[in-house]
Design a protein around this motif. Structure first.
Motif, PDB file in Angstrom:
ATOM      1  N   ASP A 158      25.066   3.133   0.892  1.00  0.00           N
ATOM      2  CA  ASP A 158      24.852   1.899   1.657  1.00  0.00           C
ATOM      3  C   ASP A 158      23.376   1.737   2.000  1.00  0.00           C
TER       4      ASP A 158
ATOM      5  N   THR B 175      28.044  -4.554   6.088  1.00  0.00           N
ATOM      6  CA  THR B 175      27.961  -3.970   4.743  1.00  0.00           C
ATOM      7  C   THR B 175      29.303  -3.384   4.327  1.00  0.00           C
TER       8      THR B 175
ATOM      9  N   SER C  93      23.159  -1.564   0.423  1.00  0.00           N
ATOM     10  CA  SER C  93      22.473  -2.526   1.268  1.00  0.00           C
ATOM     11  C   SER C  93      21.354  -3.232   0.510  1.00  0.00           C
TER      12      SER C  93
END
Lengths: 358, 151
Positions: free
Chosen positions: A162, B53, B71
């Motif tokens: 992420d 996210t 991201s």
């Protein structure tokens, strides 16, 4: 001996460098990095401004790099330029300029991948930081764990699921009311922490029962850690950090900063240790802006020391975005006979050249 | 500005206020992704750490994206391939205002036959086409749940 003039404009730095040498014996003759303080005012990289600022800065920055190296364009053997990855508008300024310069001066042109540049950065300062090694590249946009058996041959082991490590620092800095870029402010604040930290965040994706081959054995994830920090801030009902004067909650904020930094660097140290051990590497090379974090460097070194591995980290100027590393990687590509045509383009994302299967 | 007005909302974007655990939010996102039909613009608003996210990853998974979704804060835009259409994932966090959108190819992206997921849509005020708005909020006093407002 080959002399390379390199240009780097992939993000918010306009940079040029001159480097000369052959193989792994190189000397950096100049490095100019124009820090665009304008970004600090806006709390991030602003793409429109980035392109315009590069446009204004590129000619004086390149001229200065030649002047400091005491060479003229005639003494340069090739022009290297970052053409991926990054903000396309920003990259294009460097790519267009490098193409014109190479064409006008009749010099060969070499396109360089920004992340390959980071792999070469440490070797400019440390002659031992050459393959085979394990590489950890950590910046605002990237978190990559690679095995490098030789230059030009890269095995991607892990990446972030992420947020990038530098991004986690920036966002946590924002939650704590610290300025951008967040890394060094978090490190400084964490350094004021005294005694045992009552706060501890869990280390994401570092269970003991993970095995090589598990998808999360090398990958990292920092989004949950960021949320944990947010909850810690809320639980303590911390008021916004005062812009001026003493922060009455400095100790509470320092504990959060230290706990966050510990969790992040421990995770990276564990993953790097696993990579080095699995591939039997005795050298670990760090790169990217987060490699400026001394706690990270120390923690990785501590983790890999038991099996005799050494950690090499670049100085601040070579850890963050710079053209010296592009010159160094450009020299490697040039010596391999690679030349870019004048239709060289810029790409927002592109895999590092020379990727081999994990 | 493209006209998405004629496009019906996917049925699962049930208008309303849901209080969800992280797992429930992920399941909701995957269902939403499965039901989404391009062209569709979805905005995701919410503070840092609200789970934007994570929700985007779930929507992408449901839509059929198999690559890792990370991201886009640094690169501003990520593009993913899926069978039904490409997916654009934008994070406008670092933009100062709508005037800077042109630089990232905004007009092309929001008029493409694609699923477009926009984080920090408040940076694009006045430039957003017809879209499904999703808001994520922390539930005060309960860390494990968040409130999702859709439609």
């Amino acid at each position: 001996m080959t002399r390379i003039l390199a240009i780097e404009t992939s993000c918010d730095e306009t940079s040029a460098a001159v480097l000369a040498g052959s193989g792994d014996a190189t000397a950096l003759e100049s490095l100019v990095i124009l820090s665009q303080d304008v970004h600090r005012v806006f709390g991030g990289v602003v793409p429109e401004i980035a392109s315009r600022a590069h446009l204004t800065a590129i000619v004086p920055v390149v001229e200065q790099s030649l002047r400091e190296a005491r060479v003229s364009l005639a003494d340069v053997d090739a022009v290297a330029v970052t053409n991926a990855p990054g903000l396309v508008g920003a990259l294009l300024v460097g790519v267009s300029f490098a193409k014109s310069l190479a064409f006008g001066a009749g010099k060969p042109l070499v396109g360089v991948h920004h992340m390959e540049g980071h792999l070469f950065a440490t070797a400019i300062e440390h002659s031992e930081a050459v393959p085979p090694f394990t590489a950890l590249l950590v910046s605002g946009g990237h978190t990559l764990l690679l095995d490098v058996p030789e230059w030009g041959s890269y095995r991607l082991l892990g990446a972030t699921r992420d947020d990038a490590a530098g991004e986690a620092f920036d966002k946590v800095a924002k939650l704590l009311g610290l300025p951008y870029p967040g890394g060094r402010h978090i490190e400084a604040l964490a350094g004021t922490m005294t005694g045992e930290n009552p706060l501890r965040f869990s280390r994401p994706m570092t269970r003991r029962d993970q095995q090589p081959g598990d998808p999360d054995y090398f990958d990292v994830s920092f989004s949950g850690l960021k949320t944990a920090v947010l909850h810690a801030v809320r639980e303590r009902s911390l008021p916004p950090r005062p812009e001026h004067g003493e922060d009455p909650d400095a100790a509470a904020r320092a504990a959060i900063a230290a706990a966050f930094q510990d969790a992040l660097v421990d995770t990276l140290a564990e993953k790097t240790y696993r990579a080095a051990r699995l591939h039997g590497r005795t050298r670990v090379v760090l790169g990217g802006g987060v490699a400026c974090n001394r706690t990270l460097v120390a923690r990785v070194a501590e983790r890999v020391r038991p099996f005799g591995a050494t950690v090499y980290a670049p100085s601040v100027r070579l850890a963050t975005d710079n053209a010296a590393m592009i010159a160094r990687a450009g020299l490697f590509r040039f010596e391999r006979g690679e030349r870019a045509a004048l239709d060289l383009n810029a790409y927002a994302s592109q895999p590092i050249p020379g990727m081999i299967a994990a | 500005m493209p006209d998405h007005a004629s496009h019906p909302l996917p049925p699962l974007a049930a208008r309303g206020r849901l209080s969800l655990t992280l797992e429930e939010m992920v399941a909701w996102g995957e269902r939403f992704g499965r039901a989404a039909t391009p062209p569709l613009v979805v905005t995701l608003a919410g503070d840092l750490g609200a789970g934007k996210t994570t929700l985007v990853q779930a929507i992408c998974r449901g839509y059929g994206v198999t690559e890792p979704v990370t991201s886009p804060t640094f690169a501003l835009v990520h593009r993913y391939a899926a069978r039904r259409s490409p997916v654009y994932h934008l994070d406008l966090y670092r933009l100062r205002g709508p005037a800077e959108l042109t630089n990232i190819g905004w007009d092309e992206i929001v008029s493409a036959h694609a699923l477009v997921l926009v984080e920090w849509p408040e940076r694009a005020t006045g430039m957003l086409p017809q879209h499904v708005p999703i808001d994520l909020e922390h539930l005060p006093g309960d860390e494990s749940r968040r409130v999702l407002l859709a439609g």
